[in-house]
Design a protein around this motif. Structure first.
Motif, short mmCIF file in Angstrom:
data_model
loop_
_atom_site.label_atom_id
_atom_site.label_comp_id
_atom_site.label_asym_id
_atom_site.label_seq_id
_atom_site.Cartn_x
_atom_site.Cartn_y
_atom_site.Cartn_z
N TRP A 72 70.78 83.06 35.34
CA TRP A 72 69.83 84.16 35.39
C TRP A 72 70.49 85.49 35.02
CZ3 TRP A 72 64.75 84.03 35.35
CH2 TRP A 72 64.07 82.92 35.87
N LEU A 73 69.79 86.27 34.20
CA LEU A 73 70.24 87.60 33.81
C LEU A 73 69.13 88.62 34.03
CD1 LEU A 73 71.93 86.87 30.36
CD2 LEU A 73 73.13 87.62 32.42
N PHE A 74 69.51 89.81 34.43
CA PHE A 74 68.65 90.98 34.32
C PHE A 74 68.96 91.63 32.97
CE2 PHE A 74 68.50 95.59 34.37
CZ PHE A 74 67.21 95.85 34.81
N THR A 75 67.91 91.97 32.21
CA THR A 75 68.12 92.61 30.91
C THR A 75 67.28 93.88 30.80
OG1 THR A 75 66.34 91.49 29.69
CG2 THR A 75 68.45 90.32 29.89
N ALA A 76 67.78 94.82 29.99
CA ALA A 76 67.04 96.06 29.71
C ALA A 76 67.31 96.46 28.27
CB ALA A 76 67.48 97.16 30.66
N ASP A 77 66.34 97.14 27.65
CA ASP A 77 66.51 97.62 26.28
C ASP A 77 66.35 99.13 26.23
OD1 ASP A 77 63.77 98.20 26.22
OD2 ASP A 77 63.26 96.36 25.16
N GLU A 78 66.52 99.69 25.05
CA GLU A 78 66.50 101.15 24.90
C GLU A 78 65.12 101.75 25.11
OE1 GLU A 78 68.19 101.99 21.11
OE2 GLU A 78 70.26 101.79 21.83
N GLN A 79 64.08 100.93 25.05
CA GLN A 79 62.72 101.42 25.31
C GLN A 79 62.37 101.39 26.80
OE1 GLN A 79 63.33 99.13 22.60
NE2 GLN A 79 63.56 101.06 21.50
N GLY A 80 63.29 100.92 27.62
CA GLY A 80 63.05 100.88 29.05
C GLY A 80 62.35 99.62 29.54
N HIS A 81 62.22 98.62 28.67
CA HIS A 81 61.64 97.34 29.10
C HIS A 81 62.68 96.53 29.85
CE1 HIS A 81 58.37 98.52 26.60
NE2 HIS A 81 58.99 98.26 25.45
N MET A 82 62.28 95.91 30.95
CA MET A 82 63.20 95.16 31.79
C MET A 82 62.65 93.75 32.03
SD MET A 82 64.53 98.04 34.52
CE MET A 82 62.99 98.10 35.46
N ASN A 83 63.56 92.77 32.10
CA ASN A 83 63.16 91.38 32.29
C ASN A 83 64.20 90.63 33.11
OD1 ASN A 83 60.82 91.08 30.18
ND2 ASN A 83 62.50 92.05 29.05
N LEU A 84 63.76 89.49 33.63
CA LEU A 84 64.67 88.46 34.11
C LEU A 84 64.62 87.33 33.09
CD1 LEU A 84 63.81 88.35 37.92
CD2 LEU A 84 65.95 89.18 36.91
N PHE A 85 65.77 86.84 32.67
CA PHE A 85 65.82 85.78 31.66
C PHE A 85 66.76 84.69 32.12
CE2 PHE A 85 67.69 83.95 27.73
CZ PHE A 85 66.52 83.40 27.20
N HIS A 86 66.27 83.42 32.01
CA HIS A 86 67.10 82.28 32.41
C HIS A 86 67.64 81.60 31.16
CE1 HIS A 86 67.91 78.20 34.21
NE2 HIS A 86 68.52 79.02 35.05
N LEU A 87 68.96 81.55 31.06
CA LEU A 87 69.61 81.06 29.85
C LEU A 87 69.32 79.60 29.55
CD1 LEU A 87 73.09 82.71 30.53
CD2 LEU A 87 71.49 83.40 28.73
N PHE A 88 69.21 78.77 30.58
CA PHE A 88 69.15 77.34 30.36
C PHE A 88 67.73 76.80 30.19
CE2 PHE A 88 72.86 77.94 33.38
CZ PHE A 88 73.76 78.18 32.35
N SER A 89 66.73 77.57 30.60
CA SER A 89 65.34 77.14 30.45
C SER A 89 64.54 78.08 29.56
CB SER A 89 64.66 77.05 31.82
OG SER A 89 64.51 78.34 32.41
N SER A 90 65.14 79.22 29.19
CA SER A 90 64.48 80.29 28.41
C SER A 90 63.28 80.88 29.15
CB SER A 90 64.04 79.77 27.03
OG SER A 90 65.16 79.42 26.25
N THR A 91 63.24 80.72 30.47
CA THR A 91 62.20 81.36 31.28
C THR A 91 62.36 82.87 31.22
OG1 THR A 91 62.09 79.46 32.78
CG2 THR A 91 61.22 81.55 33.59
N LEU A 92 61.26 83.57 30.93
CA LEU A 92 61.27 85.03 30.84
C LEU A 92 60.29 85.59 31.86
CD1 LEU A 92 62.29 87.56 29.23
CD2 LEU A 92 60.21 87.31 27.86
N ILE A 93 60.75 86.47 32.72
CA ILE A 93 59.91 87.13 33.71
C ILE A 93 59.89 88.62 33.40
CG2 ILE A 93 59.59 87.65 36.16
CD1 ILE A 93 61.10 85.06 36.79
N ASN A 94 58.72 89.13 33.07
CA ASN A 94 58.58 90.55 32.76
C ASN A 94 58.57 91.37 34.03
OD1 ASN A 94 58.33 90.22 29.90
ND2 ASN A 94 56.22 89.52 30.20
N LEU A 95 59.34 92.43 34.03
CA LEU A 95 59.41 93.35 35.16
C LEU A 95 58.71 94.65 34.80
CD1 LEU A 95 63.21 92.84 36.00
CD2 LEU A 95 61.27 91.75 37.14
#
Length: 323
Positions: A53-76
């Motif tokens: 599991w990773l917490f990710t953020a981009d320059e537009q301020g969008h944040m997510n939780l992403f699971h590397l092994f299942s590609s599950t994406l949770i929008n925050l």
């Protein structure tokens, strides 16, 4: 964490060429895996304490939780919904790295709706949390003194935060709805002269709340890459006192640019060791090659340091981290 987990993988830094290809180094086997993750290109990433599991953020301020092994994406909720964040005022690296630490209370794959995500955000580093279904984060800083958090851990319905001065803040999530009145502070848990100006980490392991002090992380001057770990000290926290731990037994700690972990080391790893990654954020954008220099294995018994990953992996945004 409340329970020991498997030894994490070391996610290496994004490369300028083939940015979609990410490499993961298996510490116990000494091998590197290569995987394709276009979802991570240009993202700021932080490990959150559960495998993959990773917490990710981009320059537009969008944040997510992403699971590397299942590609599950949770929008925050977006970053501009964090209390105290001013999107137009936060520029460049300060904007995308506004969230300093992230930690999950449990694995979203096994507890779809029954988990909490904690964040350490901004300056001063304050605490915020999110539950599935919420449209925004709840920030906790105006009601808690000494709340410039350095790290946070979870155990048995409580988040335990440690400040840069070594104070412990306990946040009670045992009820359905957290109330800021449920927070309490344990004062002066480790000597201020030890904690001050150093990195401080916290983890719950085998019935013990441990605070780890990292010396040598803040002696950075712009243009000088001589910063690096000099010493770690580990303290066991009791209700109203502390004691230094000089022997972890068959436990290894993993810390740095991610949630702090305590594990029973698998073959290829050793107990009484602290496996660390570069956590001198002040240096990442000042050094031409970025962060990734200060990594190794610290022997708690004799104070020696040896490398773990011997390759070259540097980045200004997300240097190597444990996932």
């Amino acid at each position: 964490m409340a329970v020991e987990v498997a030894a994490p993988l070391l996610m290496l830094a994004e490369k300028e060429e083939n940015a979609e290809i990410r490499e993961f180094w298996n510490l116990s086997k000494g091998v590197t895996y290569t995987m394709n993750f276009p979802e991570l290109v240009g993202k700021y990433c932080v490990g959150v304490g559960f495998p993959g599991w990773l917490f990710t953020a981009d320059e537009q301020g969008h944040m997510n939780l992403f699971h590397l092994f299942s590609s599950t994406l949770i929008n925050l909720p977006d970053m501009d919904l964090l209390q105290g964040f001013a999107f137009q005022e936060e520029l460049g690296c300060d904007r995308i790295t506004y969230v300093q630490k992230a930690l999950l209370s449990s694995d979203p794959l096994s507890s779809t709706d029954d988990y909490v995500l904690a964040l350490i955000q901004g300056y001063p580093r304050t605490f915020a949390f999110w539950r599935p279904g919420s449209k925004s984060f709840t920030s906790v800083f105006s009601t808690i003194p000494y709340c410039a958090f350095s790290d946070v851990t979870w155990h048995d319905g409580h988040f335990y935060g440690v400040s840069f001065m070594g104070n412990i803040v306990i946040l009670d999530f045992t009820s359905d709805y957290y109330s800021t009145t449920a927070a309490r502070v344990i004062m002066s848990q480790i000597p201020p002269r030890v904690a001050c100006s150093n990195k401080v980490y916290i983890v719950y392991s085998m019935g013990e709340l441990l605070v780890i002090n990292r010396d040598g992380c803040h002696n950075f001057e712009e243009g000088d890459d001589s910063y690096g770990v000099k010493q770690f000290r580990v303290y066991k926290i009791n209700d109203s006192s502390y004691e230094e731990v000089k022997d972890l037994g068959n436990r290894a700690l993993f810390l740095g640019f991610s949630a702090t972990l305590a594990v029973e080391p698998p073959p290829g790893c050793q107990g009484n060791r602290i496996y660390f990654t570069d956590d001198c954020r002040e240096a990442y954008f000042c050094m031409e090659r970025g962060g990734g220099k200060d990594m190794g294995v610290y022997n708690l018994l004799d104070g020696t340091i040896v490398p773990h990953y011997t390759g070259q992996s540097y980045h200004k945004l997300t240097p190597p981290l444990w996932v």
